[in-house]
Design an enzyme around this catalytic site. Structure first.
Site, PDB file in Angstrom:
ATOM      1  N   ARG A 356     -40.083   5.271 -64.314  1.00 31.90           N
ATOM      2  CA  ARG A 356     -39.706   6.506 -63.609  1.00 31.90           C
ATOM      3  C   ARG A 356     -40.904   7.341 -63.174  1.00 31.90           C
ATOM      4  O   ARG A 356     -40.807   8.557 -63.005  1.00 31.90           O
ATOM      5  CB  ARG A 356     -38.756   7.342 -64.464  1.00 31.90           C
ATOM      6  CG  ARG A 356     -37.411   6.673 -64.702  1.00 31.90           C
ATOM      7  CD  ARG A 356     -36.414   7.651 -65.313  1.00 31.90           C
ATOM      8  NE  ARG A 356     -35.093   7.037 -65.405  1.00 31.90           N
ATOM      9  CZ  ARG A 356     -34.649   6.382 -66.469  1.00 31.90           C
ATOM     10  NH1 ARG A 356     -35.439   6.259 -67.528  1.00 31.90           N
ATOM     11  NH2 ARG A 356     -33.447   5.853 -66.480  1.00 31.90           N
ATOM     12  N   LYS A 378     -47.101   8.946 -49.095  1.00 34.47           N
ATOM     13  CA  LYS A 378     -45.959   8.180 -48.596  1.00 34.47           C
ATOM     14  C   LYS A 378     -46.058   6.759 -49.125  1.00 34.47           C
ATOM     15  O   LYS A 378     -47.079   6.082 -48.941  1.00 34.47           O
ATOM     16  CB  LYS A 378     -45.946   8.152 -47.068  1.00 34.47           C
ATOM     17  CG  LYS A 378     -45.359   9.380 -46.426  1.00 34.47           C
ATOM     18  CD  LYS A 378     -45.205   9.146 -44.920  1.00 34.47           C
ATOM     19  CE  LYS A 378     -44.597  10.329 -44.238  1.00 34.47           C
ATOM     20  NZ  LYS A 378     -44.443  10.110 -42.782  1.00 34.47           N
ATOM     21  N   GLU A 420     -55.667   4.720 -35.345  1.00 35.53           N
ATOM     22  CA  GLU A 420     -55.237   5.852 -36.168  1.00 35.53           C
ATOM     23  C   GLU A 420     -56.292   6.960 -36.181  1.00 35.53           C
ATOM     24  O   GLU A 420     -55.958   8.145 -36.283  1.00 35.53           O
ATOM     25  CB  GLU A 420     -54.928   5.390 -37.594  1.00 35.53           C
ATOM     26  CG  GLU A 420     -53.702   4.502 -37.728  1.00 35.53           C
ATOM     27  CD  GLU A 420     -52.386   5.278 -37.728  1.00 35.53           C
ATOM     28  OE1 GLU A 420     -52.407   6.503 -37.524  1.00 35.53           O
ATOM     29  OE2 GLU A 420     -51.341   4.644 -37.931  1.00 35.53           O
ATOM     30  N   LYS A 461     -55.489  15.083 -42.043  1.00 36.75           N
ATOM     31  CA  LYS A 461     -54.225  14.728 -42.680  1.00 36.75           C
ATOM     32  C   LYS A 461     -54.001  15.559 -43.941  1.00 36.75           C
ATOM     33  O   LYS A 461     -52.874  16.013 -44.202  1.00 36.75           O
ATOM     34  CB  LYS A 461     -54.201  13.235 -43.025  1.00 36.75           C
ATOM     35  CG  LYS A 461     -52.862  12.796 -43.608  1.00 36.75           C
ATOM     36  CD  LYS A 461     -52.676  11.303 -43.618  1.00 36.75           C
ATOM     37  CE  LYS A 461     -51.257  10.933 -44.056  1.00 36.75           C
ATOM     38  NZ  LYS A 461     -51.025   9.471 -44.028  1.00 36.75           N
ATOM     39  N   GLU A 471     -42.660  16.060 -45.270  1.00 40.56           N
ATOM     40  CA  GLU A 471     -42.312  15.887 -43.853  1.00 40.56           C
ATOM     41  C   GLU A 471     -41.014  16.599 -43.473  1.00 40.56           C
ATOM     42  O   GLU A 471     -40.116  16.034 -42.866  1.00 40.56           O
ATOM     43  CB  GLU A 471     -42.230  14.399 -43.482  1.00 40.56           C
ATOM     44  CG  GLU A 471     -42.369  14.154 -41.977  1.00 40.56           C
ATOM     45  CD  GLU A 471     -42.534  12.701 -41.618  1.00 40.56           C
ATOM     46  OE1 GLU A 471     -41.841  12.263 -40.705  1.00 40.56           O
ATOM     47  OE2 GLU A 471     -43.354  12.005 -42.252  1.00 40.56           O
ATOM     48  N   ARG A 475     -45.665  17.795 -40.567  1.00 39.99           N
ATOM     49  CA  ARG A 475     -46.239  16.513 -40.966  1.00 39.99           C
ATOM     50  C   ARG A 475     -45.799  15.402 -40.012  1.00 39.99           C
ATOM     51  O   ARG A 475     -46.485  14.386 -39.865  1.00 39.99           O
ATOM     52  CB  ARG A 475     -45.850  16.162 -42.411  1.00 39.99           C
ATOM     53  CG  ARG A 475     -46.467  14.844 -42.864  1.00 39.99           C
ATOM     54  CD  ARG A 475     -46.379  14.586 -44.348  1.00 39.99           C
ATOM     55  NE  ARG A 475     -46.935  13.286 -44.675  1.00 39.99           N
ATOM     56  CZ  ARG A 475     -47.210  12.858 -45.890  1.00 39.99           C
ATOM     57  NH1 ARG A 475     -46.975  13.641 -46.928  1.00 39.99           N
ATOM     58  NH2 ARG A 475     -47.714  11.659 -46.099  1.00 39.99           N
ATOM     59  N   ASN A 479     -47.060  11.183 -36.825  1.00 41.60           N
ATOM     60  CA  ASN A 479     -46.373  10.015 -36.286  1.00 41.60           C
ATOM     61  C   ASN A 479     -46.537   9.875 -34.778  1.00 41.60           C
ATOM     62  O   ASN A 479     -45.752   9.172 -34.143  1.00 41.60           O
ATOM     63  CB  ASN A 479     -44.880  10.074 -36.643  1.00 41.60           C
ATOM     64  CG  ASN A 479     -44.635   9.822 -38.111  1.00 41.60           C
ATOM     65  OD1 ASN A 479     -45.034   8.799 -38.650  1.00 41.60           O
ATOM     66  ND2 ASN A 479     -43.988  10.768 -38.768  1.00 41.60           N
ATOM     67  N   HIS A 482     -45.811   6.557 -33.134  1.00 39.16           N
ATOM     68  CA  HIS A 482     -45.142   5.687 -34.094  1.00 39.16           C
ATOM     69  C   HIS A 482     -43.679   5.417 -33.744  1.00 39.16           C
ATOM     70  O   HIS A 482     -43.141   4.385 -34.138  1.00 39.16           O
ATOM     71  CB  HIS A 482     -45.246   6.281 -35.502  1.00 39.16           C
ATOM     72  CG  HIS A 482     -46.621   6.184 -36.095  1.00 39.16           C
ATOM     73  ND1 HIS A 482     -47.725   6.730 -35.487  1.00 39.16           N
ATOM     74  CD2 HIS A 482     -47.070   5.591 -37.241  1.00 39.16           C
ATOM     75  CE1 HIS A 482     -48.792   6.497 -36.239  1.00 39.16           C
ATOM     76  NE2 HIS A 482     -48.431   5.810 -37.289  1.00 39.16           N
ATOM     77  N   HIS A 486     -43.318   1.645 -34.053  1.00 41.30           N
ATOM     78  CA  HIS A 486     -42.447   1.034 -35.059  1.00 41.30           C
ATOM     79  C   HIS A 486     -41.339   0.206 -34.410  1.00 41.30           C
ATOM     80  O   HIS A 486     -40.934  -0.836 -34.953  1.00 41.30           O
ATOM     81  CB  HIS A 486     -41.841   2.111 -35.951  1.00 41.30           C
ATOM     82  CG  HIS A 486     -42.795   2.665 -36.966  1.00 41.30           C
ATOM     83  ND1 HIS A 486     -42.519   3.773 -37.729  1.00 41.30           N
ATOM     84  CD2 HIS A 486     -44.029   2.256 -37.366  1.00 41.30           C
ATOM     85  CE1 HIS A 486     -43.540   4.031 -38.541  1.00 41.30           C
ATOM     86  NE2 HIS A 486     -44.466   3.116 -38.327  1.00 41.30           N
ATOM     87  N   HIS A 501     -50.009  -3.232 -36.986  1.00 35.89           N
ATOM     88  CA  HIS A 501     -49.543  -1.843 -36.922  1.00 35.89           C
ATOM     89  C   HIS A 501     -50.400  -0.989 -35.985  1.00 35.89           C
ATOM     90  O   HIS A 501     -49.871  -0.245 -35.143  1.00 35.89           O
ATOM     91  CB  HIS A 501     -49.539  -1.238 -38.325  1.00 35.89           C
ATOM     92  CG  HIS A 501     -49.168   0.214 -38.342  1.00 35.89           C
ATOM     93  ND1 HIS A 501     -47.911   0.676 -38.010  1.00 35.89           N
ATOM     94  CD2 HIS A 501     -49.901   1.331 -38.643  1.00 35.89           C
ATOM     95  CE1 HIS A 501     -47.871   1.996 -38.107  1.00 35.89           C
ATOM     96  NE2 HIS A 501     -49.064   2.414 -38.495  1.00 35.89           N
TER      97      HIS A 501
END
Length: 604
Positions: A356, A378, A420, A461, A471, A475, A479, A482, A486, A501
């Site tokens: 956990r 993330k 990036e 960032k 986000e 934030r 992207n 993206h 994506h 990517h």
């Protein structure tokens, strides 16, 4: 402000009516910048601005650029919130970038020249002018304002005296000294022009001597003690991610893999760790990390997965969890992500879930992961329905970005990471984008520029993540490109032979820029500028450049509806009002997207 010319470009024409002395100074500079150094209150900004006008060059105030990069926070506010060390790190990176943009007149903060790396870069790219004012003159000037955080003491005059005493030997390493007196500023500009005209031939002669493999001797002759001072230069940067009790540092530089064991031991004394890596990184770099852990006395086990997006799956996630549990990794132990973005996302999700929640350390080994996926917490895996749809926000305890490992990347992988890097300039830092435009080749080949590019990207960032960790707001700016990218990755089934990517992001950013222009949000030239720069380093900018592409526009839009930014069944895009001016556009009409994509295919 006039945009500086790239280094190596012909100098801008001398202003009409300029006297012969100005023409001679411009010629003598040979494209180099002029940098004013000296104490607070010495007149660097005022005299620099007037000198720039006389020479017909752009003027830049480094402090103003720092404030702009900090989203409008004043320098005292930056000092109060983050401390002087944080400010100096950011100041160094700003100056490094400015000096890569071309021939300018630059006023620096009083402490900037104290940093050996900053002095080294000024020595390479500029001529430095020290405005030397005495204590009485400085106190008279600084009393007019209350914006000097270093003087917020019980005895500002004594503090200023000590600062002047400490800094004077370093200021003496500058190329030219001009006494700053209480004279009209135009008089001081004339004296500075006179000093430049007199000293530039001497400076050029000594620099030519330095190029003949006698650097230390030449520098010592020009500035006694300078060579010894430069030996203190190091290749490290630190970016702090300010998240209260979950705050952590990103260390950027050389030889960090070799130090990883000691650094892990420092943040988690007595803890064991499970190192998650892939087959490629294990072959190239795992022995160095294992040796570091052994030397530090850290118990560890290694878990190796296959390289590529295929490992970001629930099946691999389950296997890694089982192997970590079999190695008796407890909640107070660490998961170490040692690899690129795939490994970082996977290992981070394992850390978020194991018992956990366990702590973890990111040691990213690709440019893409160093500037993006290793920072911000993330974590997750892919689904058949889309990328990164299963995961959690789980911050690392430490990030070690060792630029030495980038030397083993293929050119294709380095380019993918560079996409990036460009993103950070496009979303909110026009000056950074200009720096990349001016000298992208240096980021590909120079360790110093790589460290700077990684640090600036991480700093951008980190600032956004500190404002919006999960986000819920801006934030999402991270992207940019993206939503398109994506979708392309999903439709190519994450086949890295066809598309990695960063390539998807590059095409996506070019598409986002063209889409913005089509909607009338930004100029067509801005969209062309984005694509031109990406293409200049070998990145794809068109959908048709994806090998074997045979999907239609409806398939792309359908894939976009699996994007994690979709809200209430409506598409969200990150669009641009210009370079460095990205924004979140919610509820974009599908018809607009289809029309744009039809134009893209028709244009191809």
């Amino acid at each position: 402000m006039t945009r500086p010319q790239p280094l190596g470009a012909p100098p801008a024409p001398v202003p009409a009516g300029a006297d012969e002395r100005v023409a001679a100074i411009r010629a003598g500079l040979g494209g180099r910048a002029l940098v004013f150094v000296g104490m607070m209150g010495s007149g660097k900004s005022a005299i620099g601005q007037r000198l720039a006008a006389r020479l017909g060059l752009p003027f830049v105030d480094a402090d103003a650029e720092i404030v702009a990069a900090a989203a409008g926070m004043t320098i005292p506010e930056i000092f109060a919130k983050y401390g002087e060390r944080y400010f100096r790190d950011g100041e160094r990176r700003v100056i490094m970038r400015l000096l890569n943009c071309g021939q300018i007149v630059l006023a620096t903060g009083g402490g900037a020249f104290m940093d050996p790396r900053t002095r080294e870069r000024i020595g390479e790219r500029a001529v430095s002018i020290w405005l030397d004012a005495d204590l009485k003159t400085l106190m008279k000037r600084v009393r007019r304002k209350n914006d000097r955080p270093l003087l917020h003491t019980d005895d500002p005059e004594e503090t200023l005296r000590q600062l002047l005493e400490t800094r004077r030997p370093v200021y003496e390493l500058s190329d030219i000294r001009v006494e700053s007196r209480d004279e009209p500023q135009d008089v001081m500009v004339e004296e500075t022009l006179g000093a430049l005209a007199a000293e530039l031939p001497r400076i050029d002669a000594m620099r030519r001597a330095a190029q003949k493999k006698d650097f230390t001797k030449a520098m010592t002759h020009l500035h006694p003690g300078r060579a010894q001072a430069e030996q203190g230069a190091t290749h490290r940067e630190t970016v702090h991610v300010a998240l209260g009790g979950r705050a952590y540092d990103i260390l950027i530089g050389s030889h960090l893999v070799e130090e990883a064991g000691e650094r892990i031991k420092r943040i988690a004394p007595g803890a064991a760790c499970a190192v998650v890596t892939d087959e490629n990184v294990a072959r190239l770099h795992l022995p160095a990390l294992e040796d570091s852990l052994k030397k530090a006395g850290v118990r560890y086990s290694t878990i190796v997965v296959k390289p590529g997006e295929g490992s970001k799956s629930l099946a691999t996630f389950g296997r890694v969890c089982d192997e970590a549990l079999a190695a008796k990794i407890e909640r107070r132990d660490l998961i170490v992500a040692f690899g690129g973005g795939v490994v970082g996302d996977l290992a981070g999700y394992v850390a978020a879930s194991l018992r956990r929640g366990s702590r973890f350390v990111q040691i990213p080994t690709t440019l893409l992961s160093q500037v993006d996926s290793s920072v911000g917490g993330k974590t997750g895996v892919n689904s058949a329905y889309g990328k990164n749809l299963i995961g959690a926000f789980h911050q690392p305890s430490l990030v070690l970005a060792d630029v030495d490992v980038l030397r083993t990347l293929s050119l294709r992988e380095f380019r993918a990471g560079y996409a990036e890097v460009v993103k950070y300039g496009l979303i909110g830092d026009k000056r950074f984008f200009e720096w990349l435009e001016a000298d992208a080749d240096a980021v590909f080949h120079s360790r110093a520029e790589q460290i700077c590019a990684v640090a600036v990207s991480c700093e951008t960032k980190a600032t956004i993540v500190a404002r919006d960790e999960t986000e819920q707001g801006d934030r999402a700016l991270l992207n940019l490109g993206h939503t398109f990218g994506h979708a392309f990755e999903l439709l190519t089934h994450y086949d890295s032979e066809r598309l990695v990517h960063g390539e998807g992001v590059a095409i996506g950013m070019a598409c986002a820029a063209r889409f913005s222009a089509r909607l009338g949000l930004c100029a067509q030239e801005d969209a062309r500028r984005v694509a031109r720069h990406l293409a200049s380093v070998g990145l794809p900018t068109e959908i048709r450049q994806i090998p074997g592409w045979d999907e239609d526009v409806h398939a792309i839009v359908s894939a976009m509806y699996q994007d994690k930014k979709v809200e209430g069944g409506a598409l969200t895009f990150i669009l641009m009002r210009g370079v460095g001016e990205a924004f979140i556009a919610k509820s974009v009409e599908p018809a607009e997207v289809l029309g744009f994509l039809n134009d893209e295919f028709a244009r191809a």
